[in-house]
Design a protein around this motif. Structure first.
Motif, mmCIF file in Angstrom:
data_model
loop_
_atom_site.group_PDB
_atom_site.id
_atom_site.type_symbol
_atom_site.label_atom_id
_atom_site.label_comp_id
_atom_site.label_asym_id
_atom_site.label_seq_id
_atom_site.Cartn_x
_atom_site.Cartn_y
_atom_site.Cartn_z
ATOM 1 N N GLU A 169 0.805 -1.220 0.000
ATOM 2 C CA GLU A 169 0.000 0.000 0.000
ATOM 3 C C GLU A 169 0.840 1.273 0.000
ATOM 4 O O GLU A 169 1.735 1.436 0.833
ATOM 5 C CB GLU A 169 -0.925 -0.004 1.213
ATOM 6 C CG GLU A 169 -1.983 1.080 1.165
ATOM 7 C CD GLU A 169 -3.205 0.684 1.943
ATOM 8 O OE1 GLU A 169 -4.151 0.151 1.308
ATOM 9 O OE2 GLU A 169 -3.235 0.886 3.178
ATOM 10 N N LYS A 171 0.730 4.733 1.010
ATOM 11 C CA LYS A 171 -0.094 5.476 1.964
ATOM 12 C C LYS A 171 0.779 6.449 2.748
ATOM 13 O O LYS A 171 1.752 6.046 3.375
ATOM 14 C CB LYS A 171 -0.794 4.501 2.913
ATOM 15 C CG LYS A 171 -1.607 5.159 4.006
ATOM 16 C CD LYS A 171 -2.502 4.170 4.713
ATOM 17 C CE LYS A 171 -1.742 3.117 5.477
ATOM 18 N NZ LYS A 171 -2.653 2.277 6.309
ATOM 19 N N SER A 174 -2.715 8.064 8.033
ATOM 20 C CA SER A 174 -3.985 7.446 8.398
ATOM 21 C C SER A 174 -4.554 8.199 9.589
ATOM 22 O O SER A 174 -3.804 8.832 10.347
ATOM 23 C CB SER A 174 -3.804 5.968 8.737
ATOM 24 O OG SER A 174 -3.204 5.819 10.016
ATOM 25 N N LEU A 204 -3.864 4.850 -1.823
ATOM 26 C CA LEU A 204 -4.865 5.648 -1.116
ATOM 27 C C LEU A 204 -5.193 6.889 -1.928
ATOM 28 O O LEU A 204 -4.294 7.635 -2.319
ATOM 29 C CB LEU A 204 -4.349 6.052 0.253
ATOM 30 C CG LEU A 204 -4.805 5.234 1.456
ATOM 31 C CD1 LEU A 204 -6.295 5.304 1.665
ATOM 32 C CD2 LEU A 204 -4.330 3.798 1.342
ATOM 33 N N ASP A 206 -7.963 8.973 -0.862
ATOM 34 C CA ASP A 206 -8.657 9.947 -0.017
ATOM 35 C C ASP A 206 -7.680 11.012 0.450
ATOM 36 O O ASP A 206 -6.609 10.709 0.982
ATOM 37 C CB ASP A 206 -9.266 9.252 1.204
ATOM 38 C CG ASP A 206 -9.950 10.236 2.123
ATOM 39 O OD1 ASP A 206 -11.083 10.644 1.814
ATOM 40 O OD2 ASP A 206 -9.333 10.637 3.136
ATOM 41 N N PHE A 210 -6.328 10.633 4.617
ATOM 42 C CA PHE A 210 -5.160 9.789 4.361
ATOM 43 C C PHE A 210 -4.078 10.500 3.550
ATOM 44 O O PHE A 210 -3.079 9.875 3.191
ATOM 45 C CB PHE A 210 -5.592 8.503 3.644
ATOM 46 C CG PHE A 210 -6.386 7.575 4.515
ATOM 47 C CD1 PHE A 210 -5.774 6.558 5.218
ATOM 48 C CD2 PHE A 210 -7.762 7.724 4.634
ATOM 49 C CE1 PHE A 210 -6.505 5.690 6.024
ATOM 50 C CE2 PHE A 210 -8.511 6.882 5.441
ATOM 51 C CZ PHE A 210 -7.877 5.854 6.138
ATOM 52 N N GLY A 212 -3.943 11.241 0.547
ATOM 53 C CA GLY A 212 -3.733 10.639 -0.766
ATOM 54 C C GLY A 212 -4.397 11.454 -1.850
ATOM 55 O O GLY A 212 -4.913 12.545 -1.611
ATOM 56 N N LYS A 232 -7.769 2.600 -3.547
ATOM 57 C CA LYS A 232 -8.205 2.475 -2.143
ATOM 58 C C LYS A 232 -8.979 3.744 -1.791
ATOM 59 O O LYS A 232 -8.432 4.741 -1.343
ATOM 60 C CB LYS A 232 -6.972 2.308 -1.245
ATOM 61 C CG LYS A 232 -7.305 1.973 0.210
ATOM 62 C CD LYS A 232 -7.702 0.531 0.350
ATOM 63 C CE LYS A 232 -7.850 0.126 1.822
ATOM 64 N NZ LYS A 232 -6.571 0.081 2.541
ATOM 65 N N GLU A 233 -10.274 3.677 -2.033
ATOM 66 C CA GLU A 233 -11.158 4.820 -1.851
ATOM 67 C C GLU A 233 -12.380 4.366 -1.064
ATOM 68 O O GLU A 233 -12.709 3.171 -1.037
ATOM 69 C CB GLU A 233 -11.577 5.381 -3.224
ATOM 70 C CG GLU A 233 -12.643 6.455 -3.225
ATOM 71 C CD GLU A 233 -12.182 7.787 -2.644
ATOM 72 O OE1 GLU A 233 -11.513 7.767 -1.585
ATOM 73 O OE2 GLU A 233 -12.519 8.833 -3.210
#
Length: 385
Positions: A169, A171, A174, A204, A206, A210, A212, A232-233
């Motif tokens: 991932e 990312k 978080s 990611l 968002d 996040f 992203g 990854k949404e």
């Protein structure tokens, strides 16, 4: 893909947004009508003539927001979904003499971080749809390279290494951990993951929670990374699927604690039309049972993190794969992905013994100075060859 949004039966956009696919079917049944196409998906439920007939019937109905919320609450309760898709509309009016005022109530406050994210996403998507209508996305898909085989890449990695295929991932942050990596270069991290033996990547998208973006997703694809990409949404509408595909996504995440069964069903159909995979995420027995009953599910993610409390327990994976559930998964040849709380070779061995053939790992890799070497440390050996 022509005609995927051919029906717009409700003149009120507010009601359109409020009714899920379940609600349209329920309205059809309660009005003695034939089924209607799912909201915003365009997947037919019967003939066009039947749908056209229903369009005329349904458009004459006087549907209030209270009725919309009633249907939403009913489906949420029946399927054990605790996450509300949006705040209740308008606290009750109170009167003092000739004046009226509204009181704030706890119903308009998110009950946990996932609900907060979903409420924000609902408003964010509404704004994005105004800037980028679906027809512009459909046009953009003509210039996007064909989707890559996400599930096939995971199965191939598992067969090659004897270990779960890795979805690494990309990312930056978080809500529970804050910033994971200050010197965040999504393309460099993705390339290091690929070199280190990742079968697929999760990106990611968002921004608020996040850090992203969809631009990160597109930059990774444009950089020539060959690994299939998972968008990854927090998906709340079908429009997001088309948008993710336009940015190069090969797979989409659907979260069972957010989406009713029929939304998941129709979104899977949309993804199949677009050539994309769907990773359907669960985190308890009831969600697993719901998802196993949905036709077309090929990839299930078991999140060991409770998205409401953020507590992590990798024993959840083992619990959800025991007994009849595990047997049904094997019969259906569903590939299971272990998610969250995986930091060591022992953790990987534990979930693999439970029955997973793939894992999704972010935090323990992205924080490494060399994410590629982090993959070797995670599995206890080099998996790049």
């Amino acid at each position: 893909m022509e005609g995927l949004l051919s029906l717009q039966p409700f003149p009120s956009s507010a009601v359109q947004r409020g009714l899920s696919t379940f609600n349209l079917h329920r309205l059809a049944r309660s009005s003695s009508c034939v089924p209607l196409r799912a909201q915003q998906s365009g997947i037919p439920e019967g003939s066009d003539s039947a749908s056209s007939a229903l369009e005329g019937r349904v458009s004459d109905l006087k549907i209030t927001e209270q009725e919309v919320n009633m249907y939403q609450n009913e489906v949420v309760e029946s399927q054990g979904i605790r996450i509300r898709r949006r705040p209740p509309t308008g606290p009750p009016l109170h009167y003092v003499g000739p004046f009226e005022f509204r009181l704030q109530n706890e119903g308009n406050t998110p009950r946990n971080i996932l609900e907060e994210i979903v409420w924000h996403k609902d408003k964010e998507v509404a704004q994005m749809k105004e800037r980028k209508p679906l027809y512009t996305l459909k046009k953009a898909l003509e210039n996007v390279s064909p989707p890559r085989d996400f599930i096939g890449a995971l199965r191939s990695a598992h067969q090659r290494t004897g270990l779960p295929g890795l979805i690494a991932e990309v990312k930056k942050a978080s809500p529970s951990r804050g910033i994971l990596r200050e010197d965040f270069d999504p393309v460099a991290i993705a390339q290091a993951y690929e070199k280190g033996g990742a079968a697929c990547l999760s990106v990611l998208t968002d921004e608020k929670y996040f850090k992203g973006s969809f631009e990160n997703l597109q930059a990774i694809r444009d950089a020539g990374v060959k690994c299939p990409l998972l968008c990854k949404e927090f998906i709340v509408e079908a429009w997001q699927i088309y948008y993710g595909r336009s940015k190069g996504a090969d797979a989409i995440l659907l979260i069972a604690s957010v989406l009713p069964d029929l939304d998941i069903k129709y979104m899977i159909k949309i993804c199949k039309i677009l050539g994309m995979a769907t990773l359907v995420e669960v985190h308890d027995e009831r969600e697993m049972d719901r998802v196993l009953a949905i036709e077309g599910v090929e990839l299930i993610g078991i999140n060991n993190r409770n998205l409401e409390t953020f507590e992590v327990d990798i024993g959840i994976t083992k619990k959800l794969l025991e007994g009849e559930r595990g047997e049904l998964i094997r019969q259906k040849d569903i590939l299971v992905v272990g998610e969250s709380g995986l930091f060591t070779p022992e953790d990987i061995a534990f979930v693999q013994e439970a029955g997973v053939k793939a894992v999704l790992v972010g935090e323990s890799l992205v924080k490494q100075s060399d994410p590629g070497k982090g993959i070797s440390a995670l599995f206890g050996r080099d998996v790049s060859e």
